[in-house]
Design a protein around this motif. Structure first.
Motif, short mmCIF file in Angstrom:
data_model
loop_
_atom_site.label_atom_id
_atom_site.label_comp_id
_atom_site.label_asym_id
_atom_site.label_seq_id
_atom_site.Cartn_x
_atom_site.Cartn_y
_atom_site.Cartn_z
N ARG A 145 0.84 -1.20 0.00
CA ARG A 145 0.00 0.00 0.00
C ARG A 145 0.87 1.25 0.00
NH1 ARG A 145 -5.29 -1.05 2.15
NH2 ARG A 145 -5.47 -3.12 3.01
N TRP A 146 0.28 2.36 -0.43
CA TRP A 146 0.92 3.65 -0.30
C TRP A 146 0.77 4.11 1.14
CZ3 TRP A 146 4.03 5.14 -3.95
CH2 TRP A 146 3.82 4.74 -5.26
N PRO A 147 1.53 5.12 1.57
CA PRO A 147 1.47 5.55 2.98
C PRO A 147 0.10 6.05 3.44
CG PRO A 147 3.46 6.38 1.97
CD PRO A 147 2.66 5.76 0.88
N ASP A 148 -0.80 6.40 2.51
CA ASP A 148 -2.13 6.83 2.94
C ASP A 148 -3.13 5.68 2.96
OD1 ASP A 148 -2.49 6.42 0.26
OD2 ASP A 148 -3.38 8.37 -0.15
N GLY A 149 -2.72 4.48 2.55
CA GLY A 149 -3.59 3.32 2.60
C GLY A 149 -4.08 2.85 1.25
N LEU A 150 -3.94 3.66 0.19
CA LEU A 150 -4.36 3.22 -1.14
C LEU A 150 -3.46 2.09 -1.61
CD1 LEU A 150 -5.14 6.56 -3.02
CD2 LEU A 150 -6.75 4.88 -2.16
N GLU A 151 -4.03 1.22 -2.44
CA GLU A 151 -3.28 0.07 -2.95
C GLU A 151 -2.31 0.52 -4.03
OE1 GLU A 151 -6.42 -2.40 -4.40
OE2 GLU A 151 -7.40 -2.42 -2.45
N LYS A 152 -1.15 -0.13 -4.08
CA LYS A 152 -0.18 0.18 -5.13
C LYS A 152 -0.52 -0.52 -6.44
CE LYS A 152 4.01 1.39 -2.66
NZ LYS A 152 5.45 1.11 -2.53
N CYS A 153 -1.26 -1.61 -6.37
CA CYS A 153 -1.60 -2.39 -7.57
C CYS A 153 -2.52 -1.57 -8.46
CB CYS A 153 -2.28 -3.69 -7.19
SG CYS A 153 -2.76 -4.70 -8.60
N VAL A 154 -2.14 -1.45 -9.73
CA VAL A 154 -2.94 -0.70 -10.70
C VAL A 154 -3.67 -1.63 -11.66
CG1 VAL A 154 -1.59 1.41 -10.55
CG2 VAL A 154 -0.94 -0.35 -12.19
N GLY A 155 -3.69 -2.91 -11.39
CA GLY A 155 -4.45 -3.86 -12.20
C GLY A 155 -3.93 -4.03 -13.61
N CYS A 156 -2.63 -3.90 -13.81
CA CYS A 156 -2.06 -3.99 -15.17
C CYS A 156 -1.94 -5.44 -15.65
CB CYS A 156 -0.69 -3.32 -15.21
SG CYS A 156 0.56 -4.15 -14.22
N GLU A 157 -1.99 -6.39 -14.75
CA GLU A 157 -1.94 -7.82 -15.05
C GLU A 157 -0.58 -8.31 -15.57
OE1 GLU A 157 -5.31 -8.95 -17.46
OE2 GLU A 157 -6.62 -7.59 -16.37
N LEU A 158 0.47 -7.49 -15.44
CA LEU A 158 1.79 -7.94 -15.90
C LEU A 158 2.32 -9.10 -15.07
CD1 LEU A 158 3.55 -4.56 -16.69
CD2 LEU A 158 2.81 -6.31 -18.30
N CYS A 159 1.97 -9.15 -13.78
CA CYS A 159 2.41 -10.26 -12.94
C CYS A 159 1.80 -11.57 -13.43
CB CYS A 159 2.06 -10.00 -11.48
SG CYS A 159 0.33 -9.62 -11.20
N ALA A 160 0.54 -11.53 -13.82
CA ALA A 160 -0.11 -12.74 -14.33
C ALA A 160 0.51 -13.19 -15.65
CB ALA A 160 -1.61 -12.48 -14.51
N TRP A 161 0.89 -12.23 -16.50
CA TRP A 161 1.53 -12.58 -17.77
C TRP A 161 2.91 -13.16 -17.55
CZ3 TRP A 161 -0.33 -12.75 -22.64
CH2 TRP A 161 -1.57 -12.19 -22.86
N ALA A 162 3.62 -12.69 -16.52
CA ALA A 162 4.99 -13.15 -16.28
C ALA A 162 5.05 -14.49 -15.57
CB ALA A 162 5.74 -12.11 -15.46
N CYS A 163 3.97 -14.91 -14.95
CA CYS A 163 3.97 -16.14 -14.15
C CYS A 163 4.08 -17.38 -15.04
CB CYS A 163 2.71 -16.21 -13.30
SG CYS A 163 2.66 -17.66 -12.24
N PRO A 164 5.17 -18.16 -14.93
CA PRO A 164 5.31 -19.34 -15.78
C PRO A 164 4.37 -20.47 -15.40
CG PRO A 164 7.13 -19.22 -14.24
CD PRO A 164 6.34 -17.96 -14.05
N ALA A 165 3.85 -20.46 -14.18
CA ALA A 165 2.97 -21.53 -13.72
C ALA A 165 1.49 -21.17 -13.86
CB ALA A 165 3.28 -21.86 -12.26
N ASP A 166 1.19 -19.97 -14.36
CA ASP A 166 -0.18 -19.49 -14.51
C ASP A 166 -0.93 -19.56 -13.18
OD1 ASP A 166 -2.22 -18.36 -15.95
OD2 ASP A 166 -3.06 -20.28 -16.60
N ALA A 167 -0.26 -19.10 -12.12
CA ALA A 167 -0.83 -19.17 -10.77
C ALA A 167 -1.51 -17.88 -10.35
CB ALA A 167 0.28 -19.51 -9.78
N ILE A 168 -1.38 -16.82 -11.11
CA ILE A 168 -1.93 -15.52 -10.71
C ILE A 168 -3.08 -15.14 -11.64
CG2 ILE A 168 -1.41 -13.07 -10.39
CD1 ILE A 168 1.48 -13.84 -9.88
N TYR A 169 -4.16 -14.68 -11.03
CA TYR A 169 -5.31 -14.19 -11.78
C TYR A 169 -5.60 -12.78 -11.31
CZ TYR A 169 -10.05 -13.55 -13.46
OH TYR A 169 -11.17 -13.04 -14.06
N VAL A 170 -5.60 -11.81 -12.24
CA VAL A 170 -5.87 -10.41 -11.92
C VAL A 170 -6.97 -9.92 -12.84
CG1 VAL A 170 -4.93 -8.08 -11.76
CG2 VAL A 170 -3.47 -10.03 -11.28
N GLU A 171 -7.91 -9.22 -12.27
CA GLU A 171 -8.96 -8.58 -13.05
C GLU A 171 -8.97 -7.11 -12.67
OE1 GLU A 171 -13.61 -9.10 -12.83
OE2 GLU A 171 -12.62 -10.96 -13.45
N GLY A 172 -8.62 -6.25 -13.59
CA GLY A 172 -8.54 -4.82 -13.31
C GLY A 172 -9.87 -4.14 -13.49
#
Length: 187
Positions: free
Chosen positions: A56-83
């Motif tokens: 999180r940012w220091p005010d409590g907002l989430e840092k994740c912007v829902g870009c789904e790059l982590c899901a694309w980079a995962c070789p095991a297809d273990a991450i699911y993101v819906e922005g």
């Protein structure tokens, strides 16, 4: 005359069976080292890849912007993101619908630890450093459903001074967030 097969040599008959037990004989008389794992936990290395955490940012907002790059980079297809899009307009109760500092946020975020190989490629792909790995390594469980971590399980806890999203940005504008130049909301 044809060559007749010879029997096993003296070495093959007597020495080879005994030599196979060499490791056993060498370690048989050493002192036994027993680890008392559940009672005594040793610290992990500082860069150990354990359970994931959404920061999180220091005010409590989430840092994740829902870009789904982590899901694309995962070789095991273990991450699911819906922005989803952040909405700055207040709802009927007058509460802002902003969850992250960007235009989007991760509405659904799941990591399936039955598939995850803890390689850290998702961490490298994250442009906002929203996803990091903690030193927590006790991930075993007796049900498959509990090993699929939802966004609520992955979000970092709120620290003092943080406010539970959704709320308007308190630390400046989008550019300030990404540069790390946080100005207070009073300015």
């Amino acid at each position: 005359m044809a060559d007749q097969p010879k029997g096993p040599s003296l070495k093959e008959q007597f020495w080879d069976p005994v030599a196979g037990f060499g490791v056993t004989f060498r370690t048989m008389f050493r002192k036994v080292v027993t680890e008392q794992y559940p009672k005594e936990k040793f610290p992990t290395a500082p860069r150990f890849h354990g359970r994931h955490q959404l920061n999180r940012w220091p005010d409590g907002l989430e840092k994740c912007v829902g870009c789904e790059l982590c899901a694309w980079a995962c070789p095991a297809d273990a991450i699911y993101v819906e922005g989803a899009e952040n909405i700055d307009q207040p709802d009927s109760d007058g509460i802002s619908q902003r969850y992250s500092a960007g235009e989007r946020y991760g509405r659904v975020y799941q990591i399936n630890y039955l598939r995850c190989i803890l390689c850290g490629l998702c961490i490298e792909a994250c442009p906002t450093r929203a996803l990091t790995m903690t030193n927590e390594y006790e991930l075993a469980d007796d049900s498959r459903a509990s090993l699929i971590y939802e966004k609520s399980d992955l979000l970092a806890p709120l620290l003092p001074g943080m406010e539970q999203p959704p709320h308007p940005m308190l630390l400046g504008n989008d550019d300030d967030y990404y540069r790390g130049d946080f100005k207070g909301a009073e300015q």
